[in-house]
Enzyme design. Sequence first.
Site, mmCIF file in Angstrom:
data_model
loop_
_atom_site.group_PDB
_atom_site.id
_atom_site.type_symbol
_atom_site.label_atom_id
_atom_site.label_comp_id
_atom_site.label_asym_id
_atom_site.label_seq_id
_atom_site.Cartn_x
_atom_site.Cartn_y
_atom_site.Cartn_z
ATOM 1 N N GLU A 29 0.836 -1.196 0.000
ATOM 2 C CA GLU A 29 0.000 0.000 0.000
ATOM 3 C C GLU A 29 0.872 1.248 0.000
ATOM 4 O O GLU A 29 1.756 1.373 0.857
ATOM 5 C CB GLU A 29 -0.909 -0.008 1.244
ATOM 6 C CG GLU A 29 -1.932 -1.123 1.207
ATOM 7 C CD GLU A 29 -2.489 -1.502 2.580
ATOM 8 O OE1 GLU A 29 -2.476 -0.655 3.495
ATOM 9 O OE2 GLU A 29 -2.931 -2.661 2.725
ATOM 10 N N SER A 59 -5.772 -4.385 1.140
ATOM 11 C CA SER A 59 -6.228 -5.770 1.085
ATOM 12 C C SER A 59 -5.052 -6.662 1.466
ATOM 13 O O SER A 59 -4.377 -7.226 0.615
ATOM 14 C CB SER A 59 -6.694 -6.120 -0.337
ATOM 15 O OG SER A 59 -7.745 -5.291 -0.764
ATOM 16 N N GLU A 60 -4.811 -6.745 2.768
ATOM 17 C CA GLU A 60 -3.607 -7.460 3.212
ATOM 18 C C GLU A 60 -3.606 -8.928 2.797
ATOM 19 O O GLU A 60 -2.560 -9.499 2.500
ATOM 20 C CB GLU A 60 -3.435 -7.323 4.730
ATOM 21 C CG GLU A 60 -2.774 -6.005 5.167
ATOM 22 C CD GLU A 60 -3.687 -4.788 5.067
ATOM 23 O OE1 GLU A 60 -4.904 -4.978 4.861
ATOM 24 O OE2 GLU A 60 -3.189 -3.656 5.181
ATOM 25 N N PHE A 83 2.124 -1.832 8.833
ATOM 26 C CA PHE A 83 2.424 -1.995 10.261
ATOM 27 C C PHE A 83 2.310 -3.491 10.583
ATOM 28 O O PHE A 83 1.348 -4.146 10.165
ATOM 29 C CB PHE A 83 1.395 -1.249 11.123
ATOM 30 C CG PHE A 83 1.553 0.242 11.162
ATOM 31 C CD1 PHE A 83 2.099 0.878 12.274
ATOM 32 C CD2 PHE A 83 1.132 1.027 10.094
ATOM 33 C CE1 PHE A 83 2.223 2.264 12.315
ATOM 34 C CE2 PHE A 83 1.255 2.412 10.127
ATOM 35 C CZ PHE A 83 1.802 3.034 11.238
ATOM 36 N N ASP A 85 1.312 -4.919 13.057
ATOM 37 C CA ASP A 85 0.027 -5.221 13.716
ATOM 38 C C ASP A 85 -0.984 -5.760 12.697
ATOM 39 O O ASP A 85 -1.871 -6.535 13.037
ATOM 40 C CB ASP A 85 -0.550 -3.952 14.359
ATOM 41 C CG ASP A 85 0.486 -3.181 15.156
ATOM 42 O OD1 ASP A 85 0.391 -3.165 16.385
ATOM 43 O OD2 ASP A 85 1.421 -2.607 14.545
ATOM 44 N N HIS A 129 -0.734 -0.045 16.705
ATOM 45 C CA HIS A 129 0.269 0.326 15.703
ATOM 46 C C HIS A 129 1.678 0.312 16.302
ATOM 47 O O HIS A 129 2.551 1.034 15.840
ATOM 48 C CB HIS A 129 -0.019 1.717 15.126
ATOM 49 C CG HIS A 129 -1.204 1.771 14.208
ATOM 50 N ND1 HIS A 129 -2.492 1.653 14.660
ATOM 51 C CD2 HIS A 129 -1.284 1.916 12.860
ATOM 52 C CE1 HIS A 129 -3.322 1.739 13.627
ATOM 53 N NE2 HIS A 129 -2.615 1.889 12.525
#
Lengths: 325, 333
Positions: A29, A59-60, A83, A85, A129
Site C-alpha cells: 500500500e 487488502s492485506e 504496520f 500489527d 500500531h
Amino acid sequence: MAQLTFREAISRGIAQEMRRDDTVLAIGEDIGAAGGVFKGTVGLFEEFGPVRVRDTPISEQAILGAAMGAAMTGLKPIAEIMFSDFFAVCWDIVVNEIAKSRYMTNGQMTFPLVIRSGNGGGLRFGAQHSQSVENWAMMVPGLKVVVPSNALDVIGLMAAAVRDPDPVIFLEAKSLYASKMEVPDGDIVDTLGSAKVLRQGGDATLVALGAMVPKTLKAAEELAAAGIDCTVVDVRSLVPLDTTTILREVAATGRLFTVEENPRLCGWGGELSSIVSEEAFYDLDGPIVRITTPHIPLPAADALEDMAIPSVERIVATVTTSMGA
Amino acid sequence: MTTTTSTALDLDAKLELYRVQVALRQFEKRAYDLFLENYVKGTSHLSLGQEAIAAGFAAAMRSDDYTFATYRGHAHTLARGVPMTPVLAELMGRTNGLMAGKGGSMHLTSVEHGVMGSYAIIGAHLPIACGAAWSAQYRGTDQVAVCFFGDGSTNIGAFHEALNFAAIWKLPVVFVCENNLWMEYTRTTEITAVPNPAADRASAYGLESIIVDGNDVDAVYAVASAAIERARAGEGPSLIEALTYRHGGHSRADPGKYRPDEEVAQWLAKDPIPMYHARLLAEGASEELLVQIELEVAAEVDRATEEAKAGPTPGADLLMKDVWADGGSAWRN
Ligand SMILES: Cc1ncc(C[n+]2csc(CCOP(=O)(O)OP(=O)(O)O)c2C)c(N)n1
Ligand SMILES: [Mg+2]
C-alpha cells in the site's frame, strides 16, 4: 561511504536486488510514487516503474496471497505490510498457506518471498500500531524471521532475504527508521542466521534484537563505566537462529541477559533461555534474566510507553542488580 | 442461465468429457468405500454430483494453466490428468501418495500438472490464484489461473479482496463458484444477502454476472472456454457461478439429513453423468462404447486401489523433510 538512514537503507537494499534480478518485484500500500508510509521505498517507483513497484488496495490478504502465488510460479516478490500489527488480518496467508505449503506438498513448491513490515513501538502510536510481533512469526514452522538493527545490516540482510529460497519475515523497527550510519558503497550481501558480536566484555552477555540493540549498546557503555564489562550480541535473525555464537558468548561470561521488545510471554528470549539452560547450564554463574516489555498492550502516552519498553536505564539497573554490584 | 449449442466439441472430445466424469465419479465412490473401511483416515470431501464442473473446466484449460482447488479437490486434481494411484495413495497416507502422505485429502497438489494446491481455509486460495495470474501476466506467458470454491466461500473477506484485486490489475484468473446450495449444514441463501452468492456480487467488481448449469458439462465447457480466452487475451478476470448439488453429505460420513428429500430427489434426477450419457446416445455414440468407457474406468479404479494399498506407510525419514527449500527443517545451527 555514505551516511545512510535506516529507511534509506531499505530502498537501497531492495534496489540492489531489483537491479540484479528482474523477477524481484515490490508490492504494497502506497509503496509506489508515494514511497511508502515510512518512506522505505523512496526512489524505487522512479527507477523500476509501476509494473515492478506496484501499489495495492488495502487488502492485506490479497497482498500476501498475490506474493505467495507469484513466488510459487517463479517470481521473487517483496510485499509490504505497512504496520506489523496488520499481520493479524492476513495471518492465515502467512501461517496456514505460505509457511506450510512446501511441507504439505512434499517439497513440490518453494516460496522465495520477503514480507517486510514496520514493527515495534517508540512512536506513541498506541496498542494497534506499536506491537513487536517477532514472537508471533518465530513460533510458526516454515517462516524465517529477520530483524536488522542498523542501516548496514538492513541492506545486507535484505539481499540475503531476497536471495533466500524460503519465505522471510523482515521486521523493520519503526523507531530506528531515522537512525543513521556510514555505509560502504557497492553491493552488500549478508547471511541469514548469523548473530553479530558487537562488543566484547568479560562479565555478562547481553543478547538483543532490533531496536533493543542500540539501547543495549548504550547500556553496556554505562555499565562498563560502572565496572561491569558486557558482551553485546545482536541476534539479527530469529530463524534460523545462530545458537553457536550465542552459546559461545554465554559460556565466555557465565551470564545471560536478553533484551526484548516483545511482551513477556513466549518472547524469543524465553526460547533462548531454554536452549542455554539445556545446553550451557554448567557454564552459567547465575540466573538467566529476561528484560522485556511487560505483558500488556502498549499504551500511547509517551510517558507510559517509555516505561513499558526496555530502556537504557532499565537495562543498566537490571544488570547491575542481578550482577550483585 | 447461459445455454450452449452442443456443436462446440466433436464426438471424440465429448466421449473424453464423459470418460473424465465417469472417472471422477467412480474414483470418489471408491474413496468413500475405502473411508468406510478405514483405509482413508482423517476427513474427505467428495464432489459426487459436481463432476461436470471439474471436467468441463479442465478440458478448456491449456496444460500449463493453473488450477487452485479447495479441500473438495479430488475431482479438480484428477481432471487435470493426475493419475488415480497417487491421489488415492495420498488419501490413504502412503509414500506413493501425491505428496507422500504429508498433505492428505484436503491438500492435493501436483505442480507438474498445474494443480497448484488444494486449500482448506475458506477463501485463502482466491488471493493466491491472483498471485499466480499476476506472475503469468508479468512473465508474459499467457497462462491462466482457474480458481474453484463453494457458495459459502463468497461470504469471507478474502473472496472480496481477491475479486477487487484481480479486477484492478486485470489479472488472467477465472473464479468459479460451485454453488451446491449448501455451506456445510446451512443453506447458503439463509446466510447470504443476495440470492446468487457469486453472480449477484459480480457487478460490485465491474464483472459480468455469469450463471451456468454446472451439471451440463457442455455448457460448463463453453463458459469456461470463453472466460479462459478472455483472460488469455488480457481482458481480465471472470466470475462464474455454476449451479450444482452434492449428492452426499458435506464430508466424511455426513448423511446430509438436513436437506429436504424432494430437493435431493430433484437434483439426483439432474445427475450430470446419466444426463450426458443420454445426450451422447442421442448424438450418435453407441451404448457399447459408453459401457466400454465405464468398464475401462472401473478397471483403472481397481488397479489404483491395489497400487495404493500396496504403498508403504511413510517412515521417519519424511517427517523432518522439506520445511525449507534445502530439503531440511533446521531452525538453528
Ligand atoms: C476460514 C474457514 N472457516 C470455516 C471453515 C470450515 N468449513 C469447511 S468447509 C465449509 C463450508 C464451505 O461451504 P462452500 O464454500 O459452499 O463449499 P462446499 O463445501 O459446499 O464445497 C466450512 C464452513 C474453514 N475451513 N475455513
Ligand atoms: Mg457449498
